[in-house]
Write a protein that holds these residues in place. Structure first.
Motif, short mmCIF file in Angstrom:
data_model
loop_
_atom_site.label_atom_id
_atom_site.label_comp_id
_atom_site.label_asym_id
_atom_site.label_seq_id
_atom_site.Cartn_x
_atom_site.Cartn_y
_atom_site.Cartn_z
N LEU A 95 0.78 -1.28 0.09
CA LEU A 95 0.32 0.04 0.03
C LEU A 95 0.99 1.24 -0.31
O LEU A 95 0.65 2.31 -0.46
CB LEU A 95 -0.86 -0.36 1.14
CG LEU A 95 -1.97 0.33 0.98
CD1 LEU A 95 -3.18 -0.21 -0.30
CD2 LEU A 95 -2.90 0.67 2.02
N LYS A 96 1.84 1.67 0.95
CA LYS A 96 3.26 1.92 1.13
C LYS A 96 3.63 2.78 -0.60
O LYS A 96 4.03 3.84 -0.92
CB LYS A 96 4.29 2.28 2.08
CG LYS A 96 3.94 2.19 2.86
CD LYS A 96 4.22 2.39 4.08
CE LYS A 96 3.66 1.82 5.79
NZ LYS A 96 4.62 1.48 6.79
N HIS A 97 4.20 1.46 -1.30
CA HIS A 97 4.07 1.52 -1.96
C HIS A 97 3.76 2.38 -3.40
O HIS A 97 4.47 3.47 -4.37
CB HIS A 97 4.78 -0.01 -2.56
CG HIS A 97 5.78 0.49 -3.68
ND1 HIS A 97 6.91 0.21 -4.42
CD2 HIS A 97 5.39 -0.26 -5.24
CE1 HIS A 97 7.07 0.40 -5.63
NE2 HIS A 97 6.29 0.12 -6.15
N ILE A 98 2.44 1.27 -3.53
CA ILE A 98 1.33 2.34 -4.35
C ILE A 98 0.96 3.51 -4.75
O ILE A 98 1.78 4.44 -5.51
CB ILE A 98 0.13 1.29 -4.27
CG1 ILE A 98 0.30 0.11 -4.65
CG2 ILE A 98 -0.89 2.06 -5.47
CD1 ILE A 98 -0.66 -0.55 -4.61
N LEU A 99 0.60 3.72 -3.42
CA LEU A 99 0.46 5.34 -3.13
C LEU A 99 1.95 6.52 -3.16
O LEU A 99 1.52 7.28 -3.57
CB LEU A 99 -0.24 5.74 -1.48
CG LEU A 99 -2.60 4.70 -1.63
CD1 LEU A 99 -2.50 4.73 -0.89
CD2 LEU A 99 -2.67 5.78 -2.86
N ASN A 132 -5.08 12.17 -0.62
CA ASN A 132 -6.28 11.77 -0.99
C ASN A 132 -6.32 10.84 0.28
O ASN A 132 -6.87 9.78 0.15
CB ASN A 132 -7.34 11.59 -1.60
CG ASN A 132 -9.05 11.92 -0.41
OD1 ASN A 132 -8.57 11.79 0.77
ND2 ASN A 132 -10.26 11.59 -1.35
N ILE A 133 -5.18 10.45 1.69
CA ILE A 133 -5.29 9.31 2.00
C ILE A 133 -6.12 9.07 3.24
O ILE A 133 -5.29 8.14 4.37
CB ILE A 133 -3.44 9.28 2.47
CG1 ILE A 133 -3.07 10.47 3.01
CG2 ILE A 133 -2.83 9.01 0.98
CD1 ILE A 133 -1.47 10.07 3.64
N ILE A 139 -3.10 3.11 8.25
CA ILE A 139 -2.16 2.01 7.70
C ILE A 139 -0.56 2.76 7.03
O ILE A 139 0.56 2.13 7.42
CB ILE A 139 -2.47 1.30 6.33
CG1 ILE A 139 -4.08 0.72 6.73
CG2 ILE A 139 -1.70 0.45 5.90
CD1 ILE A 139 -5.11 0.39 6.31
N LEU A 140 -1.15 3.86 6.62
CA LEU A 140 1.10 4.22 5.55
C LEU A 140 1.62 4.17 7.24
O LEU A 140 2.71 4.71 6.72
CB LEU A 140 0.39 5.65 4.81
CG LEU A 140 -0.68 4.50 3.26
CD1 LEU A 140 -1.26 5.71 2.56
CD2 LEU A 140 0.02 3.67 3.03
N TYR A 141 1.07 4.81 7.88
CA TYR A 141 2.00 6.07 9.14
C TYR A 141 1.05 5.37 10.30
O TYR A 141 0.32 5.37 10.73
CB TYR A 141 1.20 7.77 9.08
CG TYR A 141 2.42 8.25 7.64
CD1 TYR A 141 3.10 8.23 7.61
CD2 TYR A 141 1.35 8.91 6.68
CE1 TYR A 141 3.48 9.53 6.23
CE2 TYR A 141 1.07 9.26 5.90
CZ TYR A 141 2.24 9.59 5.92
OH TYR A 141 2.92 9.65 4.09
N GLY A 142 2.38 5.02 11.33
CA GLY A 142 1.81 4.54 12.45
C GLY A 142 1.87 5.67 13.09
O GLY A 142 1.82 6.90 12.96
N GLU A 143 1.89 5.10 14.74
CA GLU A 143 1.31 6.17 15.45
C GLU A 143 2.43 7.23 16.20
O GLU A 143 1.99 8.31 15.77
CB GLU A 143 1.00 5.68 16.77
CG GLU A 143 -0.70 5.09 16.84
CD GLU A 143 -1.98 5.34 16.32
OE1 GLU A 143 -1.54 6.38 17.46
OE2 GLU A 143 -2.83 5.05 15.91
N GLY A 144 3.78 6.50 15.70
CA GLY A 144 4.92 7.88 16.08
C GLY A 144 4.82 8.54 14.74
O GLY A 144 5.46 9.69 15.61
N THR A 177 -5.75 17.14 4.56
CA THR A 177 -6.86 17.06 5.70
C THR A 177 -6.42 16.49 7.19
O THR A 177 -6.53 17.00 8.08
CB THR A 177 -7.94 15.91 5.31
OG1 THR A 177 -7.62 15.24 4.65
CG2 THR A 177 -8.63 16.46 4.07
N SER A 178 -5.49 15.69 6.82
CA SER A 178 -4.48 14.97 7.91
C SER A 178 -3.72 16.53 8.70
O SER A 178 -4.35 16.20 10.35
CB SER A 178 -3.99 14.33 8.01
OG SER A 178 -4.40 13.19 6.58
#
Length: 236
Positions: A95-99, A132-133, A139-144, A177-178
């Motif tokens: 997913l990270k690779h695609i986006l 627009n993620i 999923i793309l970015y962990g909590e930290g 948006t994030s």
């Protein structure tokens, strides 16, 4: 090179034991029902935490995840289709690779069990693009990483029809948006759109929205944006 032990581990991790002939037909029907798509749109079908990608999408996934198209399998008897299947951990990396690397769009279809006389099916649950993620940001970015990540602007550009002193009048809005960040600008540019290109380089967006039109200037902007390896989405 993949060792025998590694290959066996990979096979175990990518085998959905509950995938029987009935559900194979359900999957094939879901892929057909989803219809045609562009090469920059990747479709993923999820069931029991296993993720299936078909045809060209499957080839791309197999090369990235397993290093070779030999990881592709086939399903269906009448009209066999090739596919790649992976577990959740590999799905997150893909997913990270695609986006974030390929700058493609994604659609994720989730399995819906049969209920009340309705047959099992797949429903579109997630649609995301490089700009627009929000629906898959966890999923793309962990909590930290959420508070320290770079901006991810989605940019919209409007071309005003009349010239101002021989120059093109442009309106630009950049939204993340994030991070709850919005930037808006109106400016004049030349026929080569050098000012616009400089702004895009500074913002570093992953996606730009342009009006869907045959206008020559819009086409020129589209070419410039794609030249800078930014995904273009045209909307009417």
């Amino acid at each position: 090179f993949t060792s025998t032990r590694e290959f066996n581990r990979m096979a175990t991790e990518t085998s959905d034991a509950s995938l029987d002939s009935v559900h194979v037909e359900t999957l094939i029907k879901a892929v057909a029902k989803a219809g045609e798509k562009s090469a920059t749109n990747v479709r993923i079908f999820e069931r029991n935490d296993f993720y299936y990608l078909f045809d060209k999408d499957g080839e791309m996934a197999a090369k990235f995840t397993y290093g070779s198209v030999t990881a592709l399998k086939t399903m269906g008897k009448k009209t066999p289709v090739s596919f790649c299947v992976m577990n959740h951990a590999n799905f997150e990396s893909l997913l990270k690779h695609i986006l974030l690397v390929r700058h493609f769009r994604i659609e994720i279809f989730k399995f819906v069990a049969p209920k009340g006389g309705n047959a099992a099916s797949y429903q579109l649950e997630v649609r995301a693009s490089p700009g627009n993620i929000s629906s898959i940001e966890h999923i793309l970015y962990g909590e930290g990483e959420m508070g320290t990540r770079d901006t991810n602007f989605l940019v919209g550009i409007k071309l005003n029809p009349s010239l101002v002193g021989g120059q093109v009048s442009l309106g630009l809005a950049a939204v993340d948006t994030s991070l709850n960040m919005v930037k808006v600008s109106d400016f004049l540019d030349n026929e080569h759109f050098t000012n616009l290109e400089a702004i895009l380089v500074q913002l570093g967006p992953r996606e730009v929205i342009l009006p869907q039109t045959e206008n020559a200037s819009v086409k020129k902007i589209c070419e410039m944006v794609e030249r800078n390896r930014i995904l273009v989405t045209q909307k009417s």
